[in-house]
Design a protein around this motif. Structure first.
Motif, PDB file in Angstrom:
ATOM      1  N   ASP A  41      -2.408  14.854  -3.258  1.00 14.57           N
ATOM      2  CA  ASP A  41      -1.825  14.764  -1.936  1.00 14.57           C
ATOM      3  C   ASP A  41      -1.592  13.290  -1.574  1.00 14.57           C
ATOM      4  OD1 ASP A  41      -1.322  16.020   0.871  1.00 14.57           O
ATOM      5  OD2 ASP A  41      -2.757  14.404   1.237  1.00 14.57           O
ATOM      6  N   ILE A  42      -0.428  12.998  -1.001  1.00 11.71           N
ATOM      7  CA  ILE A  42      -0.050  11.613  -0.711  1.00 11.71           C
ATOM      8  C   ILE A  42      -1.004  10.957   0.282  1.00 11.71           C
ATOM      9  CG2 ILE A  42       1.723  10.185   0.390  1.00 11.71           C
ATOM     10  CD1 ILE A  42       3.822  12.049  -0.840  1.00 11.71           C
ATOM     11  N   VAL A  43      -1.255  11.615   1.385  1.00  8.99           N
ATOM     12  CA  VAL A  43      -2.110  11.030   2.418  1.00  8.99           C
ATOM     13  C   VAL A  43      -3.534  10.848   1.902  1.00  8.99           C
ATOM     14  CG1 VAL A  43      -3.070  11.342   4.737  1.00  8.99           C
ATOM     15  CG2 VAL A  43      -0.667  11.913   4.295  1.00  8.99           C
ATOM     16  N   GLU A  44      -4.011  11.810   1.141  1.00 12.51           N
ATOM     17  CA  GLU A  44      -5.355  11.705   0.547  1.00 12.51           C
ATOM     18  C   GLU A  44      -5.453  10.473  -0.345  1.00 12.51           C
ATOM     19  OE1 GLU A  44      -8.449  14.466  -2.115  1.00 12.51           O
ATOM     20  OE2 GLU A  44      -6.286  14.875  -2.128  1.00 12.51           O
ATOM     21  N   ALA A  45      -4.439  10.250  -1.163  1.00 12.27           N
ATOM     22  CA  ALA A  45      -4.447   9.073  -2.040  1.00 12.27           C
ATOM     23  C   ALA A  45      -4.392   7.786  -1.221  1.00 12.27           C
ATOM     24  CB  ALA A  45      -3.272   9.146  -3.011  1.00 12.27           C
ATOM     25  N   ALA A  46      -3.598   7.794  -0.171  1.00 10.07           N
ATOM     26  CA  ALA A  46      -3.488   6.592   0.681  1.00 10.07           C
ATOM     27  C   ALA A  46      -4.826   6.257   1.322  1.00 10.07           C
ATOM     28  CB  ALA A  46      -2.417   6.804   1.743  1.00 10.07           C
ATOM     29  N   ALA A  53       5.841  13.504   3.639  1.00 13.08           N
ATOM     30  CA  ALA A  53       4.599  13.139   4.324  1.00 13.08           C
ATOM     31  C   ALA A  53       4.609  11.745   4.942  1.00 13.08           C
ATOM     32  CB  ALA A  53       3.432  13.241   3.330  1.00 13.08           C
ATOM     33  N   SER A  54       5.759  11.099   5.003  1.00 10.66           N
ATOM     34  CA  SER A  54       5.776   9.686   5.417  1.00 10.66           C
ATOM     35  C   SER A  54       5.253   9.467   6.831  1.00 10.66           C
ATOM     36  CB  SER A  54       7.194   9.123   5.289  1.00 10.66           C
ATOM     37  OG  SER A  54       7.581   9.056   3.936  1.00 10.66           O
ATOM     38  N   LEU A  55       5.512  10.409   7.737  1.00  9.88           N
ATOM     39  CA  LEU A  55       5.025  10.269   9.107  1.00  9.88           C
ATOM     40  C   LEU A  55       3.504  10.175   9.128  1.00  9.88           C
ATOM     41  CD1 LEU A  55       5.578  10.271  12.177  1.00  9.88           C
ATOM     42  CD2 LEU A  55       5.491  12.777  12.081  1.00  9.88           C
ATOM     43  N   TYR A  56       2.863  10.926   8.270  1.00  9.97           N
ATOM     44  CA  TYR A  56       1.391  10.974   8.265  1.00  9.97           C
ATOM     45  C   TYR A  56       0.802   9.862   7.392  1.00  9.97           C
ATOM     46  CZ  TYR A  56       2.943  15.174  10.422  1.00  9.97           C
ATOM     47  OH  TYR A  56       3.602  16.035  11.253  1.00  9.97           O
ATOM     48  N   VAL A  57       1.549   9.388   6.402  1.00  9.92           N
ATOM     49  CA  VAL A  57       1.133   8.187   5.670  1.00  9.92           C
ATOM     50  C   VAL A  57       1.094   7.002   6.621  1.00  9.92           C
ATOM     51  CG1 VAL A  57       1.757   6.571   3.837  1.00  9.92           C
ATOM     52  CG2 VAL A  57       2.014   9.013   3.458  1.00  9.92           C
ATOM     53  N   THR A  97      10.284   3.354  14.134  1.00 10.17           N
ATOM     54  CA  THR A  97       8.845   3.374  13.901  1.00 10.17           C
ATOM     55  C   THR A  97       8.361   4.774  13.575  1.00 10.17           C
ATOM     56  OG1 THR A  97       8.335   3.681  16.258  1.00 10.17           O
ATOM     57  CG2 THR A  97       8.417   1.419  15.425  1.00 10.17           C
ATOM     58  N   LEU A  98       7.314   4.854  12.788  1.00 10.13           N
ATOM     59  CA  LEU A  98       6.539   6.067  12.546  1.00 10.13           C
ATOM     60  C   LEU A  98       5.101   5.748  12.950  1.00 10.13           C
ATOM     61  CD1 LEU A  98       7.869   7.150   9.019  1.00 10.13           C
ATOM     62  CD2 LEU A  98       8.601   8.009  11.260  1.00 10.13           C
ATOM     63  N   GLN A  99       4.561   6.522  13.864  1.00  9.01           N
ATOM     64  CA  GLN A  99       3.213   6.266  14.378  1.00  9.01           C
ATOM     65  C   GLN A  99       3.100   4.840  14.918  1.00  9.01           C
ATOM     66  OE1 GLN A  99       0.962   8.790  14.356  1.00  9.01           O
ATOM     67  NE2 GLN A  99       1.217   9.996  12.507  1.00  9.01           N
ATOM     68  N   GLY A 100       4.194   4.334  15.452  1.00  4.86           N
ATOM     69  CA  GLY A 100       4.205   2.998  16.023  1.00  4.86           C
ATOM     70  C   GLY A 100       4.367   1.870  15.020  1.00  4.86           C
ATOM     71  N   LYS A 101       4.487   2.197  13.736  1.00  2.39           N
ATOM     72  CA  LYS A 101       4.607   1.169  12.694  1.00  2.39           C
ATOM     73  C   LYS A 101       6.045   1.106  12.180  1.00  2.39           C
ATOM     74  CE  LYS A 101      -0.193   2.005  11.360  1.00  2.39           C
ATOM     75  NZ  LYS A 101      -1.114   2.483  10.288  1.00  2.39           N
TER      76      LYS A 101
END
Length: 662
Positions: free
Chosen positions: A225-230, A265-269, A305-309
């Motif tokens: 999972d992408i977010v898990e790896a991040a 999954a970029s929004l959650y990354v 921005t995504l999540q302000g970033k």
């Protein structure tokens, strides 16, 4: 040399917006202009989803195309570098497959150790610092991928692709690539002083490669999972001293909520603590940008921005360069972001008439690097890759089951059955929806598909499928299948029984919305009014143009579930077909419908596109209707077996009239 280099003069507007060829035209970004002595401007530039489009050339249509080409993007890279005090260039994946040059290099060229792939040659001229993998890097197998990537003058990172089973802790995974890279760079601050900075890059690939390329990866690789790896690796990067961390996410933007092994999954990354900015891709869209992103919480398509970033998605095929500009400030011994801007800068614009206008010329170093392979690819696409046992023509596609639509449906069904065979949908019956694209109309009497029986070349696929749509599939029930066809039947005017030479076709209904669904049989009753209006709402509740709808020789069960394969336009709600929308989608393919047709031709050797007559008009004794087609359609009258068509004389504006006997 091919005509892709022949461009009209570039206007001052184009120079100012895209080329920046002289010092007088270069304007420094405000961050470079205003940076104080303890501040620095860092410009990060992204290419993504190049898909082997080195040149502004559409190999399918066999003609230049000013909306694409790394040779054009490379030119604006030069000018954009000049706008910033400090800059870095990255690539976000999907470089090795996606057009016939990619297929030529994989299937025909026979790359040897030490050979450099043309897209890598082109990239090597531009000074990339780092890249990550896209899902299409795996389409030709791992050995080919590693052989190609070995020619790059820059490294690749990927934190969620493992050589075997996943470890209990992601940091214990045996990875094919380094999960991240920390570049130790020297940048100039606002006073002109050189000072060190550590910039971290971490890369991710969609976990779905294990489904999309199971033939190439099963037993050889696994994805996390992408977010898990991040979440596992970003703290490690911080511990190693990274001042700022940039995510290279070959993954799109989806606001439906996080889920395990999410594709987009970029929004959650972006929400992972420690990530400072994010480059996205995969969806072939532009961010920041218009409507596509409306309603996605925590995504700001205006500010970028995504999540302000800060975040960017730079289109596809070299259409845009993604830019994230950071104003950095020294905080003790490290750096922090105090301001930013995001932008996707295009290589072309459209005038008031929507005509494409190129804003830049080709970068000569890129052209020189890959011209040999470009010319070889032209020869390849013009060479037969299979055969068709019957002619492929669309002269009667709106009045009879048609071979040019038939072959699209056959290819789509062949593809989706393979893609779904290991999923929970594997036992559902598969139907295929396809529409005729080249059917005269406003585009004139020459606008028809016409490929003779015999050899078929890759470029002929452009005649079969005009648009760069991607394959998608929905799961719907029998009642929804019928309503899909009811909407499609708005192609026709209502005809009174006994009418003589009534006008058949509804000129306001586009042919690309006339879906034929293969896998069922049915009749269209022209005596009835249309059931749905143009918005997909019921216009005539008692109207049922679709008659005798059967599946497997029996009346269709309204409650039975079906997989219907189509394209991203239709599955996403395009055409306002009732109840057909993104919430019904169960499979989003990484491949275009064009590529699927090419693969099908390769696989079959000889295709048989003969129309099976699964749909026709309900008989109306004593009734005839008229329609127009190309004069050449007269040569194909004997080919049509399911309806009776007669020559009705000369038409208007180059068309010819035909009579359909109902």
């Amino acid at each position: 040399m091919s005509s892709f280099l022949e461009l009209p003069p570039i206007s001052r507007r184009s120079l100012l917006s895209g080329l920046g060829a002289t010092a007088a035209l270069v304007l420094l970004h405000p961050f470079s202009a205003r940076a104080a002595g303890n501040q620095a401007h860092l410009r990060l530039m992204e290419t993504t989803d190049i898909h082997v489009n080195v040149f502004p050339y559409d190999y399918y249509a066999d003609k230049p195309n000013d909306t694409m080409g790394l040779s054009r993007t490379g030119t604006i890279i030069d000018s954009i570098r000049a706008e910033a005090t400090n800059s870095l260039l990255i690539d976000n994946g999907d470089v090795l497959q996606g057009n016939p040059m990619g297929d030529y290099m994989a299937y025909q060229h026979g790359m040897k150790d030490g050979d450099v792939h043309p897209v890598i040659k082109a990239m090597n001229t531009l000074g990339y610092e780092v890249g990550t993998l896209g899902n299409h890097e795996f389409n030709y197998g791992l050995d080919f991928m590693f052989k190609v990537l070995a020619g790059a003058n820059f490294p690749f990172v990927c934190a969620n692709l493992t050589k075997g089973q996943l470890a209990a802790d992601p940091k214990d995974d045996e990875l094919f690539f380094k999960p991240y890279l920390i570049l130790e760079k020297t940048i100039k601050d606002g006073s002109g002083k050189s000072t060190p900075i550590k910039i971290g890059f971490i890369g991710f690939v969609p976990p779905q490669i294990m489904l999309w390329d199971i033939k190439n990866l099963e037993g050889k690789a696994q994805t996390r999972d992408i977010v898990e790896a991040a979440k596992a690796w970003v703290p490690v990067m911080k511990e190693e001293g990274a001042d700022i961390i940039i995510a290279l996410s070959h993954s799109g933007i989806d606001g439906s909520g996080p889920s395990d092994k999410m594709e987009n999954a970029s929004l959650y990354v972006a929400g992972v603590d420690g990530i400072d900015a994010i480059f996205t891709g995969h969806q072939h869209l532009v961010f920041p940008g218009p409507k596509s992103w409306d309603g996605i919480k925590n995504a700001d398509p205006v500010k970028g921005t995504l999540q302000g970033k800060p975040a960017v998605m730079a289109g596809f095929w070299g259409s845009h360069l993604g830019l994230i500009d950071l104003l950095l400030e020294k905080d003790g011994n490290s750096w922090k972001i105090v301001d930013f801007t995001s932008e996707a800068r295009p290589i072309y614009h459209r005038d008031d008439k929507k005509k494409v206008i190129a804003d830049v010329r080709d970068k000569k170093e890129i052209v020189a690097a890959a011209t040999t392979e470009h010319e070889a690819t032209l020869a390849y696409v013009r060479t037969p890759v299979g055969k068709t046992s019957a002619p492929l023509y669309s002269y009667f596609a709106l009045v009879a089951d048609d071979p040019s639509v038939q072959i699209v449906s056959q290819a789509q069904s062949w593809y989706i059955k393979e893609m779904l065979k290991e999923t929970k949908y594997k036992d559902l019956p598969v139907l295929s929806a396809a529409a005729p694209f080249k059917c005269g109309g406003r585009n004139g009497a020459d606008y028809y598909t016409d490929v003779p029986a015999g050899d078929i070349a890759i470029k002929n696929v452009a005649d079969l499928y005009l648009y760069p749509n991607t394959v998608q599939a929905v799961v719907i029930n029998g009642a929804q299948v019928k309503n899909w066809l009811e909407m499609s039947a708005a192609m026709f005017n209502q005809v009174q029984p006994g009418a003589k030479d009534a006008d058949l076709l509804n000129a306001s209904f586009p042919s690309f919305n006339f879906d034929v669904i293969d896998g069922v049989t049915y009749q269209i009753d022209l005596s009835q009014p249309r059931r749905f209006d143009d918005t997909g709402k019921i216009a005539n509740a008692d109207a049922h143009r679709i008659q005798n709808l059967q599946f497997d020789g029996k009346p269709i069960d309204d409650t039975q579930k079906f997989v219907v394969v189509s394209n991203n336009y239709r599955a996403g709600g395009g055409g306002n077909f009732p109840e057909i929308a993104a919430d019904k989608v169960v499979y989003v393919a990484p491949d275009t419908n064009r590529d699927v047709i090419v693969r099908y031709v390769h696989d079959q050797g000889t295709i048989n596109p003969t129309a099976d007559g699964n749909w026709t008009f309900k008989p109306m004794p004593g009734t005839t209707v008229l329609f127009e087609s190309a004069p050449k359609a007269k040569d194909f009258l004997s080919e049509v077996k399911t309806v009776k068509i007669e020559d009705a004389g000369e038409g208007t504006e180059g068309f010819h009239k035909f009579r359909l006997v109902l």
